[in-house]
Design an enzyme around this catalytic site. Structure first.
Site, short mmCIF file in Angstrom:
data_model
loop_
_atom_site.label_atom_id
_atom_site.label_comp_id
_atom_site.label_asym_id
_atom_site.label_seq_id
_atom_site.Cartn_x
_atom_site.Cartn_y
_atom_site.Cartn_z
N LYS A 95 1.91 7.77 3.11
CA LYS A 95 2.25 9.35 2.05
C LYS A 95 2.50 9.63 3.71
CE LYS A 95 0.09 8.94 -1.70
NZ LYS A 95 -0.27 9.74 -2.96
N HIS A 129 -9.25 1.55 20.40
CA HIS A 129 -8.36 2.33 20.90
C HIS A 129 -9.32 2.46 22.57
CE1 HIS A 129 -7.10 3.41 17.17
NE2 HIS A 129 -8.40 4.46 16.75
N ASP A 151 -2.06 -0.40 16.97
CA ASP A 151 -3.84 0.59 17.31
C ASP A 151 -2.92 1.80 17.66
OD1 ASP A 151 -4.73 2.33 19.35
OD2 ASP A 151 -6.02 0.09 19.71
N HIS A 152 -3.48 2.42 17.54
CA HIS A 152 -2.18 3.35 17.10
C HIS A 152 -2.29 4.27 18.32
CE1 HIS A 152 -5.36 6.36 15.81
NE2 HIS A 152 -4.91 7.55 16.04
N GLY A 209 0.87 -1.23 -0.34
CA GLY A 209 -0.12 -0.02 -0.13
C GLY A 209 1.08 1.27 0.16
C1 BG6 Z 1 -8.95 5.58 13.49
C2 BG6 Z 1 -10.00 5.65 13.28
O1 BG6 Z 1 -8.07 4.80 13.54
O2 BG6 Z 1 -8.13 6.84 14.46
C3 BG6 Z 1 -11.18 7.59 12.58
O3 BG6 Z 1 -10.42 5.29 12.09
C4 BG6 Z 1 -10.36 8.38 13.95
O4 BG6 Z 1 -11.97 7.25 12.51
C5 BG6 Z 1 -9.30 8.09 14.35
O5 BG6 Z 1 -10.48 9.85 13.41
C6 BG6 Z 1 -8.88 8.76 15.88
O6 BG6 Z 1 -7.33 9.53 15.73
P1 BG6 Z 1 -6.94 10.42 16.73
O7 BG6 Z 1 -5.39 9.80 17.21
O8 BG6 Z 1 -6.55 11.60 15.42
O9 BG6 Z 1 -7.28 10.45 17.99
#
Ligand code: BG6
Length: 505
Positions: free
Chosen positions: A38, A250, A187-188, A31
């Protein structure tokens, strides 16, 4: 002893602990011409490179279906000449012929740049492609056995399934090519400093642990509010909704970190074992309880920052009768000795009037209150973790108003990250580096994902079989407190207005 990074010692600390060498490797980003690559991945890699945290020798091999030149792909960002030299784009699909072409490219790059064939495969592709790609990589000789001389890792983005059955199916597919310890589920939120600090706050400060339980805590609120709407992601979001998109991953991760027991040590397994125990202790969600344990909402037309915005059902790509939740509110219970009887309120919504992710831990009142606050009702003690966009920890206290009488006033001790640290690093940077280092602590184990889906499955099925119809929309875009959320509250409880802490830092 001080420690600084130099060209000879390219290493970084692993989770709360020792330093580890980043081994030379090839990062293969599937991807590679896509949005995530990007917007997040290349800039994070370039930043790590600037900070000398990448391995001494590495190459980034971006793989995509588009026919484009490496320079064209990189022209979209600001990257140093040095970084660009480590970067190659190739066009390949994931057919056997495409994978064979990829294998050849990997062999060539590794030979030319004297990099051992250590592969970090990053799947930044639509989720439908995960299973097939993982199997194709294994068949194509791009996955080493877990205990061999060289390593292979697989980084997978969310969504990780859309319910328990699909998550299990995905796990089975990935596990047919990779061992569990080779799979890094991102999971960021776990890459965010303020999220990681929940653990340090709890387990490195002796003052909080004795009161972190149902004897002293009244309730916990976890809130994730976004101003963004569905943007150009209707195709994904309309099949997902806020419960799947934000809560399953999250906010459940945040809940685990706030409520888990101290791990026996800081190993990835010890920490993840404790998170799993929290998920196991969640009381099953029943759609039938009164008050309900969960409600959903969807935004209608409204205003964001003074601009009129359409309702969800009017957004491009959304069905005009869509029942997809753009807001959810839940009352959860963690039924274990520490937390029995403490309601945990969780809410998340798109097109709210503000952006903010917060956790508030509200303490019980004292059994005997000496001071008659009279009309000036004082707030209970509370700890507010401001996860983002402002990063702070606040301790809300009651103090005496200067003067002759014992008038009470609400005060706050504020710790603002920005006063002490530069925490601008994106979560992705930290997680990419951990994946390169082979530290899975901040990645989600399969049992965590599966338990989280298992917990939400009944609710998802209930909502799917009960279309919202005319009940939606039930909040205007730009609102901060959709009324429907009040339905989950127990008598005497209320949702906190987190906007009052927006300007503390
Ligand atoms: C993502 C979701 O995992 O997290 C998005 O798919 C959401 O819909 C985003 O906007 C929120 O991330 P953050 O870091 O901006 O709070």
């Amino acid at each position: 002893m001080s420690f600084s990074l130099d060209d000879k010692t390219r290493s970084s600390s692993n989770f709360f602990g020792g330093r580890r060498e980043a081994e030379d490797c090839l990062l293969i980003i599937f991807g590679g011409s896509g949005d995530l690559a990007k917007r997040k991945l290349f800039p994070s890699l370039s930043h790590l490179f600037m900070k000398k945290q990448m391995p001494k020798r590495f190459r980034v091999l971006a793989v995509g279906r588009k026919d484009m030149k490496t320079e064209e792909l990189l022209s979209m960002g600001k990257y140093s000449e040095e970084f660009r030299k480590n970067f190659v784009y190739i066009q390949a699909d994931y057919s056997p012929a495409g994978i064979a072409k990829l294998k050849q490219a990997c062999d060539q790059i590794c030979a030319e740049s004297q990099i051992p064939p250590n592969y970090l495969h990053y799947l930044a592709v639509p989720p439908e492609g995960y299973a097939g790609l993982a199997k194709a990589l294994a068949r194509g000789g791009l996955v080493h056995p877990p205990k061999g001389e060289n390593w292979s890792r697989l980084v997978v983005e969310k969504p990780y399934g859309r319910d328990l059955a699909s998550a299990i199916e995905l796990d089975e597919s990935l596990l047919s090519g990779f061992a569990e310890k080779q799979i890094y589920r991102i999971d960021h939120y776990l890459g965010k400093e303020t999220v990681q600090n929940l653990l340090v706050f709890r387990f490195a400060n002796s003052v909080f642990e004795p009161i972190w339980n149902n004897h002293y805590i009244e309730n916990i609120q976890i809130s994730g509010a976004e101003m963004l709407g569905v943007e150009d992601r209707a195709d994904y979001f309309d099949k997902s909704g806020s419960l799947r998109d934000m809560v399953q991953n999250h906010l459940m991760q945040i809940l685990c970190l706030v409520m888990m027991e101290p791990p026996v040590n800081l190993s990835a397994e010890a920490i993840r074992d404790e998170k799993v125990k929290v998920l196991r202790a969640l009381r099953p969600l029943s759609p039938m309880t009164v008050p309900p344990m969960a409600v959903r909402g969807q935004y209608g037309p409204g205003e964001i920052k003074g601009q009129a915005v359409p309702g969800y059902r009017q957004e491009a790509g959304v069905a005009p009768d869509s029942s997809t939740d753009t807001f959810v509110a839940l009352r959860l219970n963690v039924d274990n000795a520490r937390w029995a009887g403490v309601p945990v309120y969780v809410r998340s919504g798109k097109r709210m009037g503000r952006k903010g992710t917060e956790v508030a831990v509200t303490f019980k009142p004292l059994p005997h209150i000496l001071f008659n606050a009279g009309e000036q009702r004082s707030e209970p003690n509370r700890i507010v973790f401001k996860i983002q966009p402002q990063e702070a920890i606040l301790l809300e206290l009651t103090s005496k108003n200067p003067g002759q009488s014992f008038d009470l006033t609400d005060t706050s001790m504020n710790f603002c990250y920005s006063d002490h640290f530069d925490t601008s690093a994106d979560g992705y940077e930290r997680l990419l580096l951990d994946a390169v280092l082979g530290d899975p602590t901040l990645f989600v184990r399969s049992d965590e994902t599966e338990l989280s889906w298992k917990f939400l499955d009944a609710l998802l099925a209930h909502w799917e079989s009960h279309p919202a119809g005319k009940a939606f929309p039930n909040y205007p875009a730009g609102s901060n407190d959709p009324k429907v959320a009040d339905e989950v509250l127990l008598v005497g409880d209320r949702w906190l207005d987190f906007s009052k802490w927006d300007n503390v830092c």
